[in-house]
Design a protein around this motif. Sequence first.
Motif, PDB file in Angstrom:
ATOM      1  N   ALA A 166       0.835  -1.207   0.000  1.00 30.44           N
ATOM      2  CA  ALA A 166       0.000   0.000   0.000  1.00 30.44           C
ATOM      3  C   ALA A 166       0.868   1.254   0.000  1.00 30.44           C
ATOM      4  O   ALA A 166       0.582   2.224  -0.722  1.00 30.44           O
ATOM      5  N   ASP A 167       1.944   1.251   0.794  1.00 30.61           N
ATOM      6  CA  ASP A 167       2.828   2.414   0.849  1.00 30.61           C
ATOM      7  C   ASP A 167       3.565   2.616  -0.474  1.00 30.61           C
ATOM      8  O   ASP A 167       3.806   3.758  -0.895  1.00 30.61           O
ATOM      9  N   LEU A 168       3.925   1.518  -1.139  1.00 32.93           N
ATOM     10  CA  LEU A 168       4.628   1.623  -2.421  1.00 32.93           C
ATOM     11  C   LEU A 168       3.715   2.249  -3.474  1.00 32.93           C
ATOM     12  O   LEU A 168       4.155   3.084  -4.281  1.00 32.93           O
ATOM     13  N   ALA A 189      11.427   9.391  -3.926  1.00 34.09           N
ATOM     14  CA  ALA A 189      12.360   8.263  -3.963  1.00 34.09           C
ATOM     15  C   ALA A 189      12.552   7.653  -2.577  1.00 34.09           C
ATOM     16  O   ALA A 189      12.637   6.431  -2.430  1.00 34.09           O
ATOM     17  N   ALA A 190      12.647   8.507  -1.548  1.00 34.33           N
ATOM     18  CA  ALA A 190      12.860   7.992  -0.197  1.00 34.33           C
ATOM     19  C   ALA A 190      11.665   7.175   0.266  1.00 34.33           C
ATOM     20  O   ALA A 190      11.830   6.128   0.900  1.00 34.33           O
ATOM     21  N   GLN A 191      10.457   7.626  -0.045  1.00 38.40           N
ATOM     22  CA  GLN A 191       9.267   6.857   0.304  1.00 38.40           C
ATOM     23  C   GLN A 191       9.247   5.521  -0.438  1.00 38.40           C
ATOM     24  O   GLN A 191       8.882   4.488   0.124  1.00 38.40           O
ATOM     25  N   ARG A 192       9.644   5.555  -1.712  1.00 37.74           N
ATOM     26  CA  ARG A 192       9.682   4.310  -2.496  1.00 37.74           C
ATOM     27  C   ARG A 192      10.657   3.307  -1.902  1.00 37.74           C
ATOM     28  O   ARG A 192      10.339   2.120  -1.767  1.00 37.74           O
ATOM     29  N   ARG A 193      11.847   3.780  -1.525  1.00 41.18           N
ATOM     30  CA  ARG A 193      12.846   2.873  -0.967  1.00 41.18           C
ATOM     31  C   ARG A 193      12.360   2.260   0.339  1.00 41.18           C
ATOM     32  O   ARG A 193      12.541   1.055   0.579  1.00 41.18           O
ATOM     33  N   GLN A 194      11.748   3.066   1.205  1.00 44.96           N
ATOM     34  CA  GLN A 194      11.259   2.540   2.476  1.00 44.96           C
ATOM     35  C   GLN A 194      10.145   1.523   2.252  1.00 44.96           C
ATOM     36  O   GLN A 194      10.110   0.463   2.883  1.00 44.96           O
ATOM     37  N   ALA A 195       9.221   1.830   1.337  1.00 47.48           N
ATOM     38  CA  ALA A 195       8.108   0.921   1.069  1.00 47.48           C
ATOM     39  C   ALA A 195       8.593  -0.397   0.475  1.00 47.48           C
ATOM     40  O   ALA A 195       8.113  -1.474   0.837  1.00 47.48           O
ATOM     41  N   LEU A 196       9.563  -0.321  -0.451  1.00 50.19           N
ATOM     42  CA  LEU A 196      10.106  -1.543  -1.050  1.00 50.19           C
ATOM     43  C   LEU A 196      10.766  -2.427   0.000  1.00 50.19           C
ATOM     44  O   LEU A 196      10.607  -3.656  -0.009  1.00 50.19           O
ATOM     45  N   ARG A 197      11.487  -1.800   0.903  1.00 57.14           N
ATOM     46  CA  ARG A 197      12.163  -2.557   1.958  1.00 57.14           C
ATOM     47  C   ARG A 197      11.152  -3.280   2.836  1.00 57.14           C
ATOM     48  O   ARG A 197      11.330  -4.440   3.197  1.00 57.14           O
ATOM     49  N   GLN A 198      10.064  -2.598   3.159  1.00 57.76           N
ATOM     50  CA  GLN A 198       9.035  -3.222   3.986  1.00 57.76           C
ATOM     51  C   GLN A 198       8.290  -4.290   3.203  1.00 57.76           C
ATOM     52  O   GLN A 198       7.998  -5.372   3.728  1.00 57.76           O
ATOM     53  N   MET A 199       7.976  -4.014   1.939  1.00 54.64           N
ATOM     54  CA  MET A 199       7.266  -4.995   1.118  1.00 54.64           C
ATOM     55  C   MET A 199       8.094  -6.267   0.931  1.00 54.64           C
ATOM     56  O   MET A 199       7.553  -7.371   0.838  1.00 54.64           O
ATOM     57  N   ASP A 200       9.409  -6.121   0.888  1.00 53.29           N
ATOM     58  CA  ASP A 200      10.289  -7.274   0.720  1.00 53.29           C
ATOM     59  C   ASP A 200      10.503  -8.043   2.018  1.00 53.29           C
ATOM     60  O   ASP A 200      11.255  -9.033   2.033  1.00 53.29           O
ATOM     61  N   GLN A 221      18.810  -0.804  10.270  1.00 46.59           N
ATOM     62  CA  GLN A 221      17.617  -1.532  10.711  1.00 46.59           C
ATOM     63  C   GLN A 221      16.381  -0.879  10.100  1.00 46.59           C
ATOM     64  O   GLN A 221      16.285   0.344  10.048  1.00 46.59           O
ATOM     65  N   PRO A 222      15.420  -1.668   9.603  1.00 46.09           N
ATOM     66  CA  PRO A 222      14.212  -1.064   9.025  1.00 46.09           C
ATOM     67  C   PRO A 222      13.445  -0.261  10.063  1.00 46.09           C
ATOM     68  O   PRO A 222      13.434  -0.599  11.246  1.00 46.09           O
ATOM     69  N   SER A 223      12.814   0.823   9.618  1.00 43.07           N
ATOM     70  CA  SER A 223      12.068   1.705  10.515  1.00 43.07           C
ATOM     71  C   SER A 223      10.622   1.263  10.606  1.00 43.07           C
ATOM     72  O   SER A 223      10.032   0.802   9.625  1.00 43.07           O
ATOM     73  N   LEU A 224      10.032   1.431  11.793  1.00 44.15           N
ATOM     74  CA  LEU A 224       8.597   1.197  11.901  1.00 44.15           C
ATOM     75  C   LEU A 224       7.892   2.358  11.218  1.00 44.15           C
ATOM     76  O   LEU A 224       8.345   3.504  11.262  1.00 44.15           O
ATOM     77  N   THR A 225       6.781   2.087  10.557  1.00 51.91           N
ATOM     78  CA  THR A 225       6.190   3.066   9.662  1.00 51.91           C
ATOM     79  C   THR A 225       4.778   3.490  10.036  1.00 51.91           C
ATOM     80  O   THR A 225       4.258   4.419   9.426  1.00 51.91           O
TER      81      THR A 225
END
Length: 451
Positions: free
Chosen positions: A137-139, A145-156, A385-389
């Motif tokens: 949903a976030d992606l 670009a920063a939002q895309r990178r964070q969303a991809l990391r969480q989606m993966d 470390q991934p961030s909580l979103t």
Amino acid sequence: MTALPSAPPTIVALSSALGRAGVAVVRVSGARAAAVFEKLCRPATQPEPRRASLRDVIDPATGELIDHALTLWFPAPHSFTGEDVVELHLHGGRAIIKAVIENLCRLDGFALAEAGEFSRRAFENGKMDLTEAEGIADLIDAETAAQRRQALRQMDGALGALYHDWADRLTHALAFIEAEIDFADEEIPPDIAAQRLAGVREVLEALTAHLNDNHRGERLREGFTVAILGAPNAGKSSLLNALAQREAAIVSPIAGTTRDVIEVQLDLGGYPVSLVDTAGLRESADAIESEGVRRALARADQADFKILLFDGSAAVPDPHTLALLDGAALVVVNKSDLGSAPPPLLAKTDSVSPLSLSVKTGEGLTELTAKLIHEIDRRFMPTAQPSLTRLRHRLALEECQRFLQSALSATQTELSAEDLRLAVRSLGRITGRVDVEDLLDIIFSSFCIGK
């Protein structure tokens, strides 16, 4: 005699954006998905899995040609939802999309998908956990670009993997406690208890550090706020227009022109930024202007970062603006084109390093933009470390933190075990391992149709 529950319908939706386009994608998922080839496609045979095949799409009732489409076949369980999935890649005309979806929904056992239903089925079929679903949903919503990178990391799965690891380590510690309870008459080696407590403390320390993140992931997902503050006619509206590269705010030599908050959305170095212009800071007998100043000060309190804009032609810096100086402020002196030096109180010190610019000529704007990006980087740059979103994650982690603290301070083994069980359950609610039925409608209802 109790009737057997009916099978869930095979769902249909437009997965590409609404409106006219070169290509539209209609997605079908469910036990009867293969019927699409038999009823609507010519030739009617199933294509090879995951291999595009050109077919004629027809109206089953009349045999009339609707479109030529590329078709894709993903048999279960190797699909996005874990079910049989068919995709029809059509020309993106409204009439074509309408005809195809209407004919699909007339097939026995087919129905229009609800918002988020494809992703919900993927979750229910074990293809992803809840954090990965939220990452999708976030992606889709990502604008920078920063939002895309964070969303991809969480989606993966990076965020879910972190929480799963903590849950597994706590479950391992809980197993030791259960052994102490079940075999109370046996002598348990003291180093076993020490290992159990050490493991719980390690998770608690890691979780606490994860929570103390300055809300990095949430701010990146929602966007950062930068407020421009200063005295009337310091050049705030002109600066907003210069950074936005458009006439977003009215500029006038008359003091007090801006009386309400004006906000524009920018992409600064890949970060989503809301840039806020505010009323000039001064005392006024005008009730409307006073309300504008009150709102300006309120936005200053709420902002992630402030630009304190001073008039370089003034003999002394504005005291109302100077009072807002803190660690989240960037001092900028405007009107350098007039050749005047910054007021003495704004000379460079250990705590203040004024940036000189001229909004009129553009001098210093590049440096100001770079400085803003640097300050956002410094405060909110992603870590290893991934961030909580989401707030949902934070509340569950804070609950888990309280249970872990209670487990470590418990005087009875049984109480410690119960606290650990509750801590694991709190983590499970984030990823969807336990107690999630009440969350599903809320989470997936925010998705777009077709995803």
